[in-house]
Design a protein around this motif. Structure first.
Motif, PDB file in Angstrom:
ATOM      1  N   TRP A   1      36.855 -20.678  48.852  1.00 16.47           N
ATOM      2  CA  TRP A   1      36.841 -22.937  50.392  1.00 16.47           C
ATOM      3  C   TRP A   1      37.680 -23.386  50.352  1.00 16.47           C
ATOM      4  CZ3 TRP A   1      35.499 -27.164  50.346  1.00 16.47           C
ATOM      5  CH2 TRP A   1      34.634 -28.003  52.076  1.00 16.47           C
ATOM      6  N   ILE A   2      38.205 -23.676  48.651  1.00 16.41           N
ATOM      7  CA  ILE A   2      38.910 -24.717  48.525  1.00 16.41           C
ATOM      8  C   ILE A   2      40.239 -24.620  48.900  1.00 16.41           C
ATOM      9  CG2 ILE A   2      39.944 -25.883  46.812  1.00 16.41           C
ATOM     10  CD1 ILE A   2      37.267 -26.280  45.572  1.00 16.41           C
ATOM     11  N   ILE A   3      40.758 -23.023  49.066  1.00 13.65           N
ATOM     12  CA  ILE A   3      42.117 -23.467  49.357  1.00 13.65           C
ATOM     13  C   ILE A   3      42.282 -22.836  50.815  1.00 13.65           C
ATOM     14  CG2 ILE A   3      43.680 -20.669  49.411  1.00 13.65           C
ATOM     15  CD1 ILE A   3      42.407 -20.138  46.602  1.00 13.65           C
ATOM     16  N   ALA A   4      41.461 -22.339  51.608  1.00 14.58           N
ATOM     17  CA  ALA A   4      41.167 -22.373  52.966  1.00 14.58           C
ATOM     18  C   ALA A   4      40.983 -24.170  53.452  1.00 14.58           C
ATOM     19  CB  ALA A   4      40.673 -21.816  53.177  1.00 14.58           C
ATOM     20  N   ARG A   5      40.967 -24.783  53.071  1.00 10.95           N
ATOM     21  CA  ARG A   5      40.158 -25.860  53.689  1.00 10.95           C
ATOM     22  C   ARG A   5      41.736 -26.882  53.443  1.00 10.95           C
ATOM     23  NH1 ARG A   5      36.564 -26.913  57.802  1.00 10.95           N
ATOM     24  NH2 ARG A   5      35.296 -25.833  56.897  1.00 10.95           N
ATOM     25  N   LEU A   6      41.744 -27.025  51.823  1.00 11.37           N
ATOM     26  CA  LEU A   6      43.892 -27.348  51.908  1.00 11.37           C
ATOM     27  C   LEU A   6      44.547 -27.503  52.638  1.00 11.37           C
ATOM     28  CD1 LEU A   6      43.910 -27.182  47.745  1.00 11.37           C
ATOM     29  CD2 LEU A   6      42.880 -29.728  49.297  1.00 11.37           C
ATOM     30  N   ALA A   7      44.079 -25.685  53.070  1.00 15.44           N
ATOM     31  CA  ALA A   7      45.507 -25.508  54.295  1.00 15.44           C
ATOM     32  C   ALA A   7      45.223 -25.919  55.562  1.00 15.44           C
ATOM     33  CB  ALA A   7      45.483 -23.293  54.231  1.00 15.44           C
ATOM     34  N   MET A   8      43.823 -25.769  55.951  1.00 17.65           N
ATOM     35  CA  MET A   8      43.533 -26.386  57.021  1.00 17.65           C
ATOM     36  C   MET A   8      43.880 -28.607  56.890  1.00 17.65           C
ATOM     37  SD  MET A   8      39.819 -24.801  58.022  1.00 17.65           S
ATOM     38  CE  MET A   8      39.464 -25.691  59.346  1.00 17.65           C
ATOM     39  N   ALA A   9      43.986 -28.638  55.993  1.00 16.15           N
ATOM     40  CA  ALA A   9      44.376 -29.900  55.948  1.00 16.15           C
ATOM     41  C   ALA A   9      46.653 -30.347  55.983  1.00 16.15           C
ATOM     42  CB  ALA A   9      43.461 -30.769  54.695  1.00 16.15           C
ATOM     43  N   GLY A  10      46.482 -29.329  55.942  1.00 17.72           N
ATOM     44  CA  GLY A  10      48.240 -29.024  55.939  1.00 17.72           C
ATOM     45  C   GLY A  10      48.855 -29.198  54.453  1.00 17.72           C
ATOM     46  N   ALA A  11      47.653 -28.608  53.564  1.00 18.85           N
ATOM     47  CA  ALA A  11      48.351 -28.443  52.593  1.00 18.85           C
ATOM     48  C   ALA A  11      49.336 -27.029  52.025  1.00 18.85           C
ATOM     49  CB  ALA A  11      47.276 -28.845  51.226  1.00 18.85           C
ATOM     50  N   SER A  12      49.964 -26.752  51.318  1.00 17.75           N
ATOM     51  CA  SER A  12      50.530 -25.074  51.410  1.00 17.75           C
ATOM     52  C   SER A  12      50.655 -24.984  49.943  1.00 17.75           C
ATOM     53  CB  SER A  12      51.725 -25.337  52.331  1.00 17.75           C
ATOM     54  OG  SER A  12      52.032 -23.568  52.395  1.00 17.75           O
ATOM     55  N   PRO A  13      49.539 -24.669  49.016  1.00 19.09           N
ATOM     56  CA  PRO A  13      49.882 -24.828  48.194  1.00 19.09           C
ATOM     57  C   PRO A  13      50.384 -23.436  47.572  1.00 19.09           C
ATOM     58  CG  PRO A  13      48.203 -25.234  48.209  1.00 19.09           C
ATOM     59  CD  PRO A  13      48.687 -24.921  49.300  1.00 19.09           C
ATOM     60  N   ALA A  14      51.773 -22.803  46.435  1.00 19.56           N
ATOM     61  CA  ALA A  14      51.813 -21.858  46.054  1.00 19.56           C
ATOM     62  C   ALA A  14      50.393 -21.399  45.334  1.00 19.56           C
ATOM     63  CB  ALA A  14      52.767 -20.968  44.817  1.00 19.56           C
ATOM     64  N   VAL A  15      49.032 -20.718  44.626  1.00 17.12           N
ATOM     65  CA  VAL A  15      48.528 -20.288  44.255  1.00 17.12           C
ATOM     66  C   VAL A  15      48.942 -19.155  42.608  1.00 17.12           C
ATOM     67  CG1 VAL A  15      45.921 -18.960  44.250  1.00 17.12           C
ATOM     68  CG2 VAL A  15      46.462 -20.206  46.757  1.00 17.12           C
ATOM     69  N   VAL A  16      47.883 -19.996  41.600  1.00 16.97           N
ATOM     70  CA  VAL A  16      48.627 -19.637  40.766  1.00 16.97           C
ATOM     71  C   VAL A  16      47.007 -19.111  39.902  1.00 16.97           C
ATOM     72  CG1 VAL A  16      49.381 -19.752  38.087  1.00 16.97           C
ATOM     73  CG2 VAL A  16      51.015 -20.802  40.555  1.00 16.97           C
ATOM     74  N   MET A  17      47.127 -17.795  39.285  1.00 15.16           N
ATOM     75  CA  MET A  17      46.152 -17.217  38.725  1.00 15.16           C
ATOM     76  C   MET A  17      45.856 -16.911  37.262  1.00 15.16           C
ATOM     77  SD  MET A  17      44.497 -15.185  42.142  1.00 15.16           S
ATOM     78  CE  MET A  17      42.976 -13.976  41.196  1.00 15.16           C
ATOM     79  N   GLU A  18      45.593 -16.861  36.712  1.00 20.16           N
ATOM     80  CA  GLU A  18      45.287 -17.090  35.268  1.00 20.16           C
ATOM     81  C   GLU A  18      45.146 -15.867  35.368  1.00 20.16           C
ATOM     82  OE1 GLU A  18      42.391 -17.185  30.970  1.00 20.16           O
ATOM     83  OE2 GLU A  18      41.944 -18.389  33.238  1.00 20.16           O
ATOM     84  N   MET A  19      43.747 -14.873  36.059  1.00 22.63           N
ATOM     85  CA  MET A  19      43.835 -13.032  35.743  1.00 22.63           C
ATOM     86  C   MET A  19      45.258 -13.155  35.474  1.00 22.63           C
ATOM     87  SD  MET A  19      42.118 -16.252  37.356  1.00 22.63           S
ATOM     88  CE  MET A  19      40.634 -16.197  36.434  1.00 22.63           C
TER      89      MET A  19
END
Length: 327
Positions: free
Chosen positions: A83-101
């Motif tokens: 949800w945070i990733i989706a909402r950040l994108a809607m707010a204009g942010a465009s981060p790369a998503v790095v996953m520990e896993m």
């Protein structure tokens, strides 16, 4: 410029309705304390006040690096991360998503899958051979990938390759070589207070069943992983990056932010810890964890229901008995 604006507008329109319907706090999956009034509360540790999720997104959107902690087997934590990733994108942010896993062992398989014409979030887990990774099943983590795919955000590995992890556990940081050790900021030791606190956390996390001497290699591995995840964020495809990792890795005092501060000291860093309710603490502020100096280890604490799980100490006790032949 018009084309870019229309693309953002289209993405916002496409994502608004489904994400509004997918607010995790309206339909918790973890059952314990799901009916608590505090479930879903976001506590701003710096301000000492509750904020709503929309304000949290506004605050996170201003940071270059966003770190979202989790308890790995809690499905609601991954739904909140998505949800945070989706909402950040809607707010204009465009981060790369790095996953520990995802370790760097899987970097080639990850790149190959993402290069396919129509990769899907459901197919990413099998492409990475997730079932043999040791992490909770892929359906837990799929909401993160779904949000990243929907927003067109790249996904990158966080953890170091397994052979380097073993090497560091056995030989220490010097085995990396002087230049690589310095590049990762592993040439600077943690302060005695932070080092002791890390050992205490590992000791308690292993149910006080392993000596500190046996835990010393694990402390080195913890630091190696933190350093690699920081590097993954710094070298990501985008100027900004978002990390998905366990709460122990995202903590601001000695986790990934410690390395980010040394390698990119001017960057804004925001940390969100997803924390399970325990039924004993009466107010949101009671869930704020602090480091040795009394400073909160995260900027925001998001309180969630607790997942059902066996007693980990009993499981560890049984495992150790089996290893010792039942004596």
């Amino acid at each position: 410029m018009l084309r870019s604006f229309l693309a953002v507008l289209a993405l916002t329109w496409a994502m608004a309705t489904p994400m509004q319907a997918a607010e995790p706090w309206t339909d918790w999956q973890a059952p314990i304390h799901a009916d608590s009034e505090m479930a879903g509360t976001v506590w701003d540790a710096r301000a000492g006040a509750t904020i709503d999720p929309a304000e949290l997104i506004d605050r996170l959107a201003q940071a270059r690096f966003v770190l979202i902690g989790e308890i790995h087997d809690n499905p609601d934590h991954h739904r909140l991360q998505g949800w945070i990733i989706a909402r950040l994108a809607m707010a204009g942010a465009s981060p790369a998503v790095v996953m520990e896993m995802i370790s760097r062992d899987k970097a080639e398989a990850l790149s190959a899958y993402l290069a396919q014409p129509e990769p899907t979030a459901a197919g990413l887990g099998p492409a990475l051979n997730w079932g043999e990774s040791g992490w909770p099943e892929w359906q837990f983590y799929q909401p993160i990938a779904e949000a990243a795919f929907a927003a067109g955000l790249p996904i990158g590995p966080g953890n170091p390759p397994s052979n380097l992890t073993r090497q560091t556990a056995e030989q220490g940081f010097d085995s990396l070589g002087k230049a690589r050790k310095a590049e990762l900021a592993l040439d600077e030791p943690l302060s005695p207070a932070l080092s002791d606190a890390l050992m205490d956390e590992l000791y308690e996390g292993h149910c006080q069943m392993l000596s500190r001497e046996k835990l010393a290699p694990m402390a080195k591995v913890q630091r190696l992983r933190d350093a690699f995840m920081a590097e993954g964020m710094l070298t990501a495809e985008r100027e900004t990056a978002l990390l998905i990792a366990g709460n122990g890795h995202v903590r601001a005092d000695r986790g990934v932010p410690w390395y980010l501060r040394r390698r990119a000291p001017e960057s804004d860093v925001a940390v969100v810890a997803l924390v399970e309710l325990d039924g004993e603490r009466a107010a949101p502020r009671d869930y704020v964890e602090t480091g040795p100096d009394g400073t909160p280890i995260a900027d925001f604490f998001w309180l969630t229901p607790r997942a059902e799980r066996p007693d980990p100490c009993e499981q560890m006790r049984q495992m150790m008995q089996q290893q010792s032949g039942g004596n």
